[in-house]
Design a protein around this motif. Structure first.
Motif, mmCIF file in Angstrom:
data_model
loop_
_atom_site.group_PDB
_atom_site.id
_atom_site.type_symbol
_atom_site.label_atom_id
_atom_site.label_comp_id
_atom_site.label_asym_id
_atom_site.label_seq_id
_atom_site.Cartn_x
_atom_site.Cartn_y
_atom_site.Cartn_z
ATOM 1 N N TRP A 77 34.455 -4.631 -22.752
ATOM 2 C CA TRP A 77 33.141 -4.240 -23.170
ATOM 3 C C TRP A 77 32.034 -5.004 -22.275
ATOM 4 N N ASP A 78 31.199 -4.484 -21.968
ATOM 5 C CA ASP A 78 29.785 -4.778 -21.310
ATOM 6 C C ASP A 78 28.656 -4.989 -21.891
ATOM 7 N N TRP A 79 28.329 -6.049 -22.511
ATOM 8 C CA TRP A 79 27.436 -6.192 -23.447
ATOM 9 C C TRP A 79 26.080 -5.272 -23.050
ATOM 10 N N ASP A 80 25.735 -5.282 -21.663
ATOM 11 C CA ASP A 80 24.226 -4.651 -21.706
ATOM 12 C C ASP A 80 24.751 -3.198 -21.631
ATOM 13 N N HIS A 81 25.618 -2.591 -21.247
ATOM 14 C CA HIS A 81 26.014 -1.191 -21.425
ATOM 15 C C HIS A 81 26.031 -0.717 -22.828
ATOM 16 N N LEU A 82 27.004 -1.721 -23.754
ATOM 17 C CA LEU A 82 27.119 -1.234 -25.068
ATOM 18 C C LEU A 82 25.655 -1.457 -25.934
ATOM 19 N N PHE A 83 24.983 -2.275 -25.458
ATOM 20 C CA PHE A 83 23.581 -2.584 -26.205
ATOM 21 C C PHE A 83 22.874 -1.277 -25.842
ATOM 22 N N THR A 84 22.630 -0.849 -24.643
ATOM 23 C CA THR A 84 22.186 0.399 -24.237
ATOM 24 C C THR A 84 22.547 1.688 -24.904
ATOM 25 N N GLU A 85 23.758 1.708 -24.793
ATOM 26 C CA GLU A 85 24.457 3.101 -25.625
ATOM 27 C C GLU A 85 24.027 2.981 -27.307
ATOM 28 N N VAL A 86 24.149 2.128 -27.803
ATOM 29 C CA VAL A 86 23.733 1.983 -29.350
ATOM 30 C C VAL A 86 22.301 2.040 -29.435
ATOM 31 N N SER A 87 21.453 1.375 -28.757
ATOM 32 C CA SER A 87 20.068 1.529 -28.747
ATOM 33 C C SER A 87 19.699 2.901 -28.598
ATOM 34 N N SER A 88 20.168 3.716 -27.506
ATOM 35 C CA SER A 88 19.990 4.914 -27.335
ATOM 36 C C SER A 88 20.403 5.964 -28.542
ATOM 37 N N GLU A 89 21.466 5.974 -29.034
ATOM 38 C CA GLU A 89 21.805 6.648 -30.152
ATOM 39 C C GLU A 89 21.057 6.378 -31.463
ATOM 40 N N LEU A 90 20.561 5.337 -31.600
ATOM 41 C CA LEU A 90 19.592 4.929 -32.775
ATOM 42 C C LEU A 90 18.365 5.514 -32.334
ATOM 43 N N VAL A 91 17.746 5.568 -31.247
ATOM 44 C CA VAL A 91 16.490 6.114 -30.870
ATOM 45 C C VAL A 91 16.562 7.605 -31.169
ATOM 46 N N THR A 92 17.566 8.077 -30.691
ATOM 47 C CA THR A 92 17.961 9.683 -30.686
ATOM 48 C C THR A 92 17.818 9.898 -32.390
ATOM 49 N N GLU A 93 18.689 9.441 -32.976
ATOM 50 C CA GLU A 93 18.795 9.545 -34.450
ATOM 51 C C GLU A 93 17.366 9.489 -35.298
ATOM 52 N N TRP A 94 16.868 8.372 -34.634
ATOM 53 C CA TRP A 94 15.156 8.083 -35.321
ATOM 54 C C TRP A 94 14.504 9.413 -34.952
ATOM 55 N N ASP A 95 14.416 9.795 -33.864
ATOM 56 C CA ASP A 95 13.601 10.946 -33.237
ATOM 57 C C ASP A 95 13.852 12.330 -34.004
ATOM 58 N N LEU A 96 15.346 12.582 -34.190
ATOM 59 C CA LEU A 96 15.892 13.655 -34.932
ATOM 60 C C LEU A 96 15.275 13.521 -36.265
ATOM 61 N N GLY A 97 15.429 12.511 -37.183
ATOM 62 C CA GLY A 97 15.193 12.295 -38.579
ATOM 63 C C GLY A 97 13.453 12.437 -38.605
ATOM 64 N N HIS A 98 12.682 11.852 -37.728
ATOM 65 C CA HIS A 98 11.446 12.024 -37.627
ATOM 66 C C HIS A 98 10.839 13.362 -37.667
ATOM 67 N N SER A 99 11.307 14.220 -36.534
ATOM 68 C CA SER A 99 11.011 15.639 -36.187
ATOM 69 C C SER A 99 11.389 16.489 -37.464
ATOM 70 N N GLU A 100 12.479 16.248 -38.360
ATOM 71 C CA GLU A 100 12.875 16.952 -39.462
ATOM 72 C C GLU A 100 11.733 16.604 -40.335
ATOM 73 N N ARG A 101 11.292 15.667 -40.650
ATOM 74 C CA ARG A 101 10.162 15.278 -41.730
ATOM 75 C C ARG A 101 9.102 15.989 -41.429
ATOM 76 N N GLU A 102 8.702 16.222 -40.130
ATOM 77 C CA GLU A 102 7.378 16.657 -39.974
ATOM 78 C C GLU A 102 7.601 18.167 -40.118
ATOM 79 N N ASP A 103 8.755 19.031 -39.895
ATOM 80 C CA ASP A 103 9.018 20.239 -40.228
ATOM 81 C C ASP A 103 8.921 20.519 -41.654
#
Length: 103
Positions: A77-103
């Motif tokens: 495991w590379d800490w920087d790569h793992l942190f970036t991957e998890v952060s990206s997934e969380l932001v994507t989920e948050w954006d999807l949840g936020h856009s569904e609430r607006e609809d």
């Protein structure tokens, strides 16, 4: 009677038992069972098919995953790569949840 006597070497060797070391015991090493051997034994012995004489484990032993399905390759495991991957997934989920609430 008060004159000290120098003991003979033979007398000292006989009395000095505390400095002698006993030979180590020989231990027979038994072969360690492989997963394959354990799987065979699990199906043979009824003792492994019940827990505390009350709980029937036959159904569980039928659906246990074989060893080759459980083995995984070691991945470093590379800490920087793992942190970036998890952060990206969380932001994507948050954006999807936020856009569904607006609809």
């Amino acid at each position: 009677a008060d004159i000290p006597v120098i003991p003979d070497l033979e007398e000292v060797q006989e009395e000095d038992v505390a400095m002698q070391v006993a030979a180590p015991p020989s231990v027979q090493v038994n072969r360690v069972l492989t997963y394959h051997d354990l799987d065979k034994d699990l199906m043979k012995y009824a003792a492994f098919q019940t827990l505390d004489g009350e709980v029937d484990l036959k159904l569980l032993t039928k659906v246990l995953a074989p060893e080759h399905e459980l083995r995984e390759d070691d991945v470093s495991w590379d800490w920087d790569h793992l942190f970036t991957e998890v952060s990206s997934e969380l932001v994507t989920e948050w954006d999807l949840g936020h856009s569904e609430r607006e609809d």
